[in-house]
Design an enzyme around this catalytic site. Structure first.
Site, mmCIF file in Angstrom:
data_model
loop_
_atom_site.group_PDB
_atom_site.id
_atom_site.type_symbol
_atom_site.label_atom_id
_atom_site.label_comp_id
_atom_site.label_asym_id
_atom_site.label_seq_id
_atom_site.Cartn_x
_atom_site.Cartn_y
_atom_site.Cartn_z
ATOM 1 N N ARG A 188 -11.433 3.576 12.211
ATOM 2 C CA ARG A 188 -12.603 3.483 11.329
ATOM 3 C C ARG A 188 -12.989 2.030 11.163
ATOM 4 N NH1 ARG A 188 -11.252 3.730 5.886
ATOM 5 N NH2 ARG A 188 -12.360 1.770 5.776
ATOM 6 N N GLU B 173 -14.014 -5.273 10.271
ATOM 7 C CA GLU B 173 -12.651 -4.980 10.739
ATOM 8 C C GLU B 173 -12.582 -3.537 11.196
ATOM 9 O OE1 GLU B 173 -9.543 -4.201 8.064
ATOM 10 O OE2 GLU B 173 -10.815 -3.120 6.666
ATOM 11 N N ASN C 291 -9.845 -0.254 11.192
ATOM 12 C CA ASN C 291 -8.592 0.274 10.637
ATOM 13 C C ASN C 291 -8.007 1.293 11.605
ATOM 14 O OD1 ASN C 291 -8.820 -0.894 7.805
ATOM 15 N ND2 ASN C 291 -10.800 0.096 8.072
ATOM 16 N N GLU D 99 0.813 -1.213 0.000
ATOM 17 C CA GLU D 99 0.000 0.000 0.000
ATOM 18 C C GLU D 99 0.858 1.281 0.000
ATOM 19 O OE1 GLU D 99 -3.752 -0.750 2.546
ATOM 20 O OE2 GLU D 99 -2.293 -2.224 3.193
ATOM 21 N N GLY E 29 -7.485 5.666 5.697
ATOM 22 C CA GLY E 29 -7.062 6.488 4.565
ATOM 23 C C GLY E 29 -7.240 7.972 4.889
ATOM 24 N N ASP F 240 -15.449 -1.046 9.435
ATOM 25 C CA ASP F 240 -16.246 -1.381 8.250
ATOM 26 C C ASP F 240 -17.327 -2.392 8.625
ATOM 27 O OD1 ASP F 240 -14.497 0.202 6.779
ATOM 28 O OD2 ASP F 240 -13.211 -1.487 6.224
ATOM 29 N N TYR G 152 -9.815 3.135 -4.702
ATOM 30 C CA TYR G 152 -8.953 4.286 -4.934
ATOM 31 C C TYR G 152 -9.248 5.040 -6.223
ATOM 32 C CZ TYR G 152 -6.925 2.372 -0.848
ATOM 33 O OH TYR G 152 -6.766 1.898 0.423
ATOM 34 N N SER H 20 -6.716 -2.738 2.045
ATOM 35 C CA SER H 20 -6.959 -2.324 0.665
ATOM 36 C C SER H 20 -7.469 -3.473 -0.196
ATOM 37 C CB SER H 20 -5.704 -1.725 0.028
ATOM 38 O OG SER H 20 -5.376 -0.537 0.679
#
Ligand SMILES: Nc1ncnc2c1ncn2[C@@H]1O[C@H](COP(=O)(O)OP(=O)(O)O)[C@@H](O)[C@H]1O
Ligand SMILES: [Mg+2]
Length: 304
Positions: A248, A263, A265, A13, A269, A250, A209, A141
């Protein structure tokens, strides 16, 4: 302050990290900081020395090193504060399987799962009904991830994960919409609904992305009750994983409104169009304000 901006690294990444770092660099300068860029891929052996001379480190790495807590451990040793989670919490949250144990312990729903290790091999028996998601048990990602619909496709999906030197997390497929919930300090931000473009089966690397890869709707058009429930679950998960500053999570939400946490993070991002900055904008924080707030929270938490 003298801030080192740590980005790049050697994970898959790297490019995402560098593109986010450019905007963060500008924001740090707007806040009046004196910024030095630091790429662990070029200069890892000088991290401790460099960090000792800095007042703060802003980490924008994705994957490892960075999300695994290694950089944070070195920064703690240098006495240099940074934004977000410390080493142990980062390490725990990066491992999707271990995090799912924590979610289940809190009675937060997460898709049914099993781990298949390289030692068990690609022909290990599957305990879950098809379709299943097969993913590296750590990573991000959507790299190395497959949606497996037919049993004969499972070995190739497992091979892809094993080639990344990891064990595979095999998960029940949850049909529905995807919602993401950011935490900033001790509050949950508004939810964002993510709808991949029609031709994508899931939120894959390209969709994540590409400029117009997915429709992202903030605040998510769901009931107040569902919003409050997901925000409450996310705050509980954030605390139980030992995270600080921000994170964050999901979620997949079924048609009947059941939310499953996939999960969390720890270094979400951070381009201005990324999800957490979008949610922060809805509570009145510009991208630069958000960077400033993350620094304030990082200094408040201090080093271990
Ligand atoms: N069990 C699942 N059911 C349905 N969709 C899933 C499932 N697992 C992952 N996905 C889809 O794949 C995307 C990436 O999965 P995630 O576990 O969040 O990994 P990453 O670390 O790559 O973000 C999710 O955002 C979601 O769109
Ligand atoms: Mg994810």
């Amino acid at each position: 302050m003298h801030v080192i901006l740590i980005a790049g690294g050697w994970s898959d990444e790297r490019d995402v990290s560098l593109s986010g770092a450019r905007k963060i660099h500008t924001a740090l300068e707007e806040l009046g900081h004196d910024v030095t860029f630091f790429d662990p891929a070029d200069d890892f052996k000088n991290l401790l020395k460099t960090a000792r001379k800095a007042d703060f480190a802003f980490i924008n790495l994705h994957g490892t090193p960075g999300e695994d807590g290694l950089i944070q451990a070195v920064l703690d040793k240098a006495g240099c504060p940074y934004q977000g989670a410390g080493p142990a919490a980062s390490y725990l949250a990066l491992n999707k399987a271990a995090s799912k144990e924590v979610f289940e312990d809190l009675a937060i729903k997460t898709p049914a799962w099993q781990i298949i290790t390289p030692t068990q091999g690609v022909n290990a028996p599957l305990d879950l009904p098809l379709p299943v998601f097969v993913k590296p048990d750590k990573g991000g990602s959507s790299l190395g991830m497959s949606l497996v619909k037919k049993a004969e496709d499972l070995p190739a999906a497992l091979d892809k994960v094993f080639a990344m030197c990891q064990s595979a997390l095999v998960e029940e497929y949850i049909p529905g919409v995807e919602l993401t919930c950011g935490i900033l300090g001790d509050r949950a931000l508004p939810l964002i609904m993510i709808r991949p473009k029609a031709n994508a089966e899931f939120f894959d690397y390209e969709n994540k992305y590409a400029e117009d890869g997915a429709d992202e709707i903030c605040p998510a058009p769901v009931s107040d009750a569902l919003t409050a429930s997901i925000q409450g679950q996310m705050l509980a998960a954030h605390k139980a994983l030992g995270l600080t500053g921000y994170s964050r999570g999901d979620f997949m939400v079924t048609d009947s409104g059941e939310a499953y946490l996939l999960e969390v993070n720890t270094l979400p991002g951070m381009t201005p169009t990324s999800l957490l900055p979008q949610a922060a904008a809805h509570v009145g924080l510009s991208f630069t304000d958000l960077i400033g707030e993350l620094i304030r929270l990082g200094i408040e938490t201090g080093c271990a």
